[in-house]
Write an enzyme that holds these catalytic residues in place. Structure first.
Site, PDB file in Angstrom:
ATOM      1  N   HIS A 206       0.861  -1.180   0.000  1.00  0.00           N
ATOM      2  CA  HIS A 206       0.000   0.000   0.000  1.00  0.00           C
ATOM      3  C   HIS A 206       0.901   1.235   0.000  1.00  0.00           C
ATOM      4  CE1 HIS A 206      -3.596   2.350   0.713  1.00  0.00           C
ATOM      5  NE2 HIS A 206      -2.911   3.031   1.610  1.00  0.00           N
TER       6      HIS A 206
ATOM      7  N   GLU B 129       8.679   1.171  -3.720  1.00  0.00           N
ATOM      8  CA  GLU B 129       7.856  -0.051  -3.711  1.00  0.00           C
ATOM      9  C   GLU B 129       8.603  -1.172  -4.435  1.00  0.00           C
ATOM     10  OE1 GLU B 129       3.703   0.307  -4.825  1.00  0.00           O
ATOM     11  OE2 GLU B 129       3.718   2.426  -4.331  1.00  0.00           O
TER      12      GLU B 129
ATOM     13  N   THR C   1      -5.357  -8.880   6.280  1.00  0.00           N
ATOM     14  CA  THR C   1      -6.422  -9.356   7.157  1.00  0.00           C
ATOM     15  C   THR C   1      -7.757  -8.916   6.547  1.00  0.00           C
ATOM     16  OG1 THR C   1      -6.508  -7.353   8.492  1.00  0.00           O
ATOM     17  CG2 THR C   1      -4.937  -9.058   9.187  1.00  0.00           C
TER      18      THR C   1
HETATM   19  C1  GRF Z   1       1.026   0.687  -6.326  1.00  0.00           C
HETATM   20  O1  GRF Z   1       1.234   2.024  -5.978  1.00  0.00           O
HETATM   21  C2  GRF Z   1       0.598  -0.108  -5.118  1.00  0.00           C
HETATM   22  O2  GRF Z   1       1.159   0.366  -3.931  1.00  0.00           O
HETATM   23  C3  GRF Z   1      -0.890   0.104  -5.099  1.00  0.00           C
HETATM   24  O3  GRF Z   1      -1.264   0.123  -6.444  1.00  0.00           O
HETATM   25  C4  GRF Z   1      -0.164   0.516  -7.250  1.00  0.00           C
HETATM   26  C5  GRF Z   1       0.037  -0.577  -8.239  1.00  0.00           C
HETATM   27  O4  GRF Z   1       1.032  -0.288  -9.185  1.00  0.00           O
HETATM   28  N1  GRF Z   1      -1.520  -0.921  -4.309  1.00  0.00           N
HETATM   29  P1  GRF Z   1       1.549  -1.443 -10.148  1.00  0.00           P
HETATM   30  O5  GRF Z   1       0.317  -2.037 -10.828  1.00  0.00           O
HETATM   31  O6  GRF Z   1       2.273  -2.454  -9.331  1.00  0.00           O
HETATM   32  O7  GRF Z   1       2.437  -0.738 -11.142  1.00  0.00           O
END
Ligand code: GRF
Length: 216
Positions: free
Chosen positions: A108, A173, A140
């Site tokens: 997230h 991420e 969860t």
């Molecule tokens: C990411 O920012 C993730 O944190 C959120 O949705 C976005 C998905 O990006 N849950 P991708 O499809 O992985 O490029």
């Protein structure tokens, strides 16, 4: 060898980062399927090009229960040790999250528990936050909640827009999601209620469960 199933709804850049890390770092795991809930999920093409089985379980026009029961049948055919939500834009029922308890991860784009749900980047900027980031957590039944595996902090700049902040958070991420999945593959994660601890690696090295990125 662990089986990983990845669920996507769109771009799939986190899925790509995990697929690449799995191959490049020679994990004792394989991505056995990438499943989307819509045919036009852009990330499916990348997975197909990698020779990974791709499937679509269409969510449109179905009740949540029907969609999830169809999805679970498709997922379970791959005997997954871990199901990874990578931009999977569906709110899940507690039946579904219970079925995959302890083997369902999500990322997230905020420092949870701050800013669950949508519009996280705009909310963090509007709240005057100086830091935001991303959180990898076990899922969860509560939306964007669950034992936190790894977090990355990113500074918010005075001239940030939701788009510029989103780009910088996405970059971290791509660092933390593969790392968290690798820890799971290596059987190094221990969950006690909401607390996740990380065992040292095979060389006895400890790694932090946080990361500072994007010009921090
Ligand atoms: C990411 O920012 C993730 O944190 C959120 O949705 C976005 C998905 O990006 N849950 P991708 O499809 O992985 O490029």
């Amino acid at each position: 060898m662990k089986n990983i199933v990845i669920l996507i709804s769109g771009r799939g850049s986190n899925m790509q980062a995990i697929v690449r890390a799995c191959a490049d770092e020679h994990w004792s795991a394989r991505v056995v399927a990438v499943i989307a809930n819509c045919h036009d999920a852009f990330g499916l093409a990348f997975a197909q090009a990698q020779g990974i089985p791709t499937l679509v379980v269409e969510s449109r026009g179905k009740t949540r229960e029907l969609f999830e029961s169809e999805l679970a049948v498709v997922i379970d055919a791959f005997s997954p040790n871990l199901v990874v939500l990578a931009g999977f834009m569906r709110v899940l029922t507690s039946d579904f999250t219970l079925h995959y308890a302890g083997r369902l991860m999500n990322i997230h784009p905020s420092l949870l528990p701050a800013f669950p749900g949508l519009h996280t980047h705009a909310s963090a900027i509007e709240a005057g936050c100086k830091l935001s980031g991303a959180t990898v957590h076990f899922v969860t039944s509560v939306l964007d909640h669950g034992p936190i595996v790894l977090q990355a902090a990113v500074p918010i700049k005075v001239d940030d827009t939701p788009e510029t902040l989103s780009d910088r958070i996405l970059a971290v991420e791509h660092v933390i999601y593969p790392r968290a999945v690798r820890w799971f593959v290596e059987d190094r994660l221990y969950v006690d209620d909401l607390y996740v601890s990380l065992a040292p690696d095979i060389n006895g090295m400890n790694e932090p469960q946080w990361f500072f990125g994007a010009n921090a």
